[in-house]
Write an enzyme that holds these catalytic residues in place. Structure first.
Site, short mmCIF file in Angstrom:
data_model
loop_
_atom_site.label_atom_id
_atom_site.label_comp_id
_atom_site.label_asym_id
_atom_site.label_seq_id
_atom_site.Cartn_x
_atom_site.Cartn_y
_atom_site.Cartn_z
N LYS A 1 36.65 66.02 14.20
CA LYS A 1 38.00 66.55 14.43
C LYS A 1 38.93 66.32 13.24
O LYS A 1 39.97 66.99 13.13
CB LYS A 1 38.57 65.95 15.71
CG LYS A 1 37.84 66.46 16.94
CD LYS A 1 38.10 65.63 18.18
CE LYS A 1 37.26 66.20 19.34
NZ LYS A 1 37.24 65.31 20.52
N SER B 1 41.79 63.14 21.26
CA SER B 1 40.42 63.64 21.09
C SER B 1 40.10 64.78 22.06
O SER B 1 38.99 64.86 22.60
CB SER B 1 39.40 62.50 21.27
OG SER B 1 38.19 62.80 20.63
N SER C 1 32.99 62.84 17.43
CA SER C 1 34.37 63.31 17.38
C SER C 1 35.10 63.11 16.06
O SER C 1 36.21 63.61 15.90
CB SER C 1 35.19 62.66 18.50
OG SER C 1 34.94 63.29 19.74
#
Length: 399
Positions: free
Chosen positions: A65, A119, A62
């Site tokens: 991102k 997230s 993640s």
């Protein structure tokens, strides 16, 4: 033969001793980490303070991102209204979401907030579709942006959120570059450093909270300014963290640990190493210098990194070049502008040029060593052949 050997050994020793690679001396040794890959960079100067397998391709999870967020902020309009598609709705996206519903209308800015703070993988899909029309086109667009605008070298993102794809890779160094670029954007940093945010969604009214334990102060650490965490099974635990104390701004990247606690332990070790051993000094914008009757001025704040144990000096040369010197070693150099000619000279940081020159010099040194060794081997072979011929000639009557 002995004289030749001694001569060559002496030449090699002189070359090696004059190899001008310099490593900053610090008061403590670099940390030993659990992470398979890590990178520590100072944001003001772009100086690398530590790396471990920094250029090895890794799965980022993640922390992807961060790239999606700055891409959206810089190439999109945050006031745009995005209508959530079926593909971007929470029911059709794996992993963590902000529970977006098909047909729901959300601003692009809110999607970036949901992406970074909570997230939200669904927010990532919605951003990709809005900016590029499809996930496939988004992959092409963001990779071109990362390479051409930021200068990444080994990054290939197949999606906006970091869910596993064996071709979705980056490096710790590239992630540090991406984060360093994003840090220059106030909107990004405002979202990146938020602990929590009220979320008023079509199907979900709540307070979303940052998952990064240093950002939300679940693990206390002085100076944290932002962060993003990640995890999928094949990437392990990943962390990107920014922190500042005084004029020192750090970016720490850790990739692939088997335990969440190890990722935070490594990150803290990196930040401690940076804050305890390095500092940034500056020549303020507008500072005036006079050399041989010519006036010069610093066109902008000129910052340079050095060890806390160093006391670097400024040496101004006749052409207005400022050298920052520690002992006999030049740390970096800056070009001042002539005060009297309206600033025809442009300020330029020559640290990169010095580094490139240093690399070239080292390559030349190694080539020279190889060349001398080659000559040594050829001379040795020739002497052996000559001795064999003499032996054969002197002993031919005894064969």
């Amino acid at each position: 033969m002995k004289k030749i050997t001694l001569l060559i050994a002496t030449i090699l020793a002189i070359i090696i001793l004059n190899d001008n690679r310099v490593y900053a001396e610090t008061s403590s040794k670099p940390p030993t980490l659990h992470s398979e890959s890590a990178f520590l960079m100072e944001a003001n100067t772009g100086e690398i303070l530590y790396e471990k397998n920094g250029t090895e391709p890794m799965y980022p999870a993640s922390v992807t991102k961060i790239a999606t967020a700055i891409f959206a902020i810089e190439t999109g309009n945050l006031e745009d209204i995005v209508t959530i598609s079926s593909e971007a709705s929470a029911k059709n996206v794996e992993g963590t979401t902000v529970f977006l519903d098909e047909g729901e209308q959300v601003t692009l800015e809110k999607l970036v907030q949901g992406l970074l703070i909570n997230s939200g993988n669904d927010a990532g899909v919605a951003i990709a579709e809005h900016l590029s029309g499809s996930m496939e086109q988004f992959s092409e667009d963001i990779n071109a942006y990362l390479e051409n605008v930021i200068g990444t070298e080994q990054t290939n993102f197949k999606n906006p959120h970091g869910l596993f794809d064996d071709k979705h890779v980056t490096t710790a160094e590239d992630l540090a570059k991406i984060t360093l670029h994003a840090m220059q954007n106030d909107k990004f940093m405002d979202i990146f450093g938020k602990k929590e945010l009220e979320w008023d969604g079509k199907t979900w009214d709540t307070t979303i909270r940052n998952h990064h334990k240093l950002v939300k102060e679940e693990i206390p650490y002085i100076g944290i300014t932002g962060g993003k965490n990640g995890f999928v099974s094949k990437s392990g635990f990943t962390l990107v963290t920014t922190a500042e104390r005084d004029d020192l701004h750090l970016v720490a990247v850790t990739l692939k640990t088997s335990l969440d606690s190890e990722a935070y332990e490594d990150t803290i070790s990196l930040l401690d190493y940076g804050f305890e051993n390095f500092t940034v000094s500056s020549i303020e914008e507008g500072t005036e210098f006079t050399v041989e009757g010519q006036e010069y001025v610093a066109p902008e704040t000129l910052s340079f990194l050095h060890s806390v144990e160093e006391q670097p000096k400024e040496i101004i040369e006749e052409d207005g070049l400022v050298k920052i010197v520690d002992g006999n070693e030049t740390i970096t150099a800056f070009q001042l502008e002539k005060y009297s000619d309206g600033g025809e000279l442009e300020a330029r940081n020559t640290a990169v040029e010095s580094h490139e020159t240093s690399i070239f010099d080292n390559i030349f040194v190694y080539f020279l060593i190889a060349f001398i060794l080659g000559i040594f081997i050829l001379v040795n072979v020739a002497i052996r052949k000559r001795n064999k011929r003499r032996y054969a000639r002197n002993n031919r009557y005894f064969l």
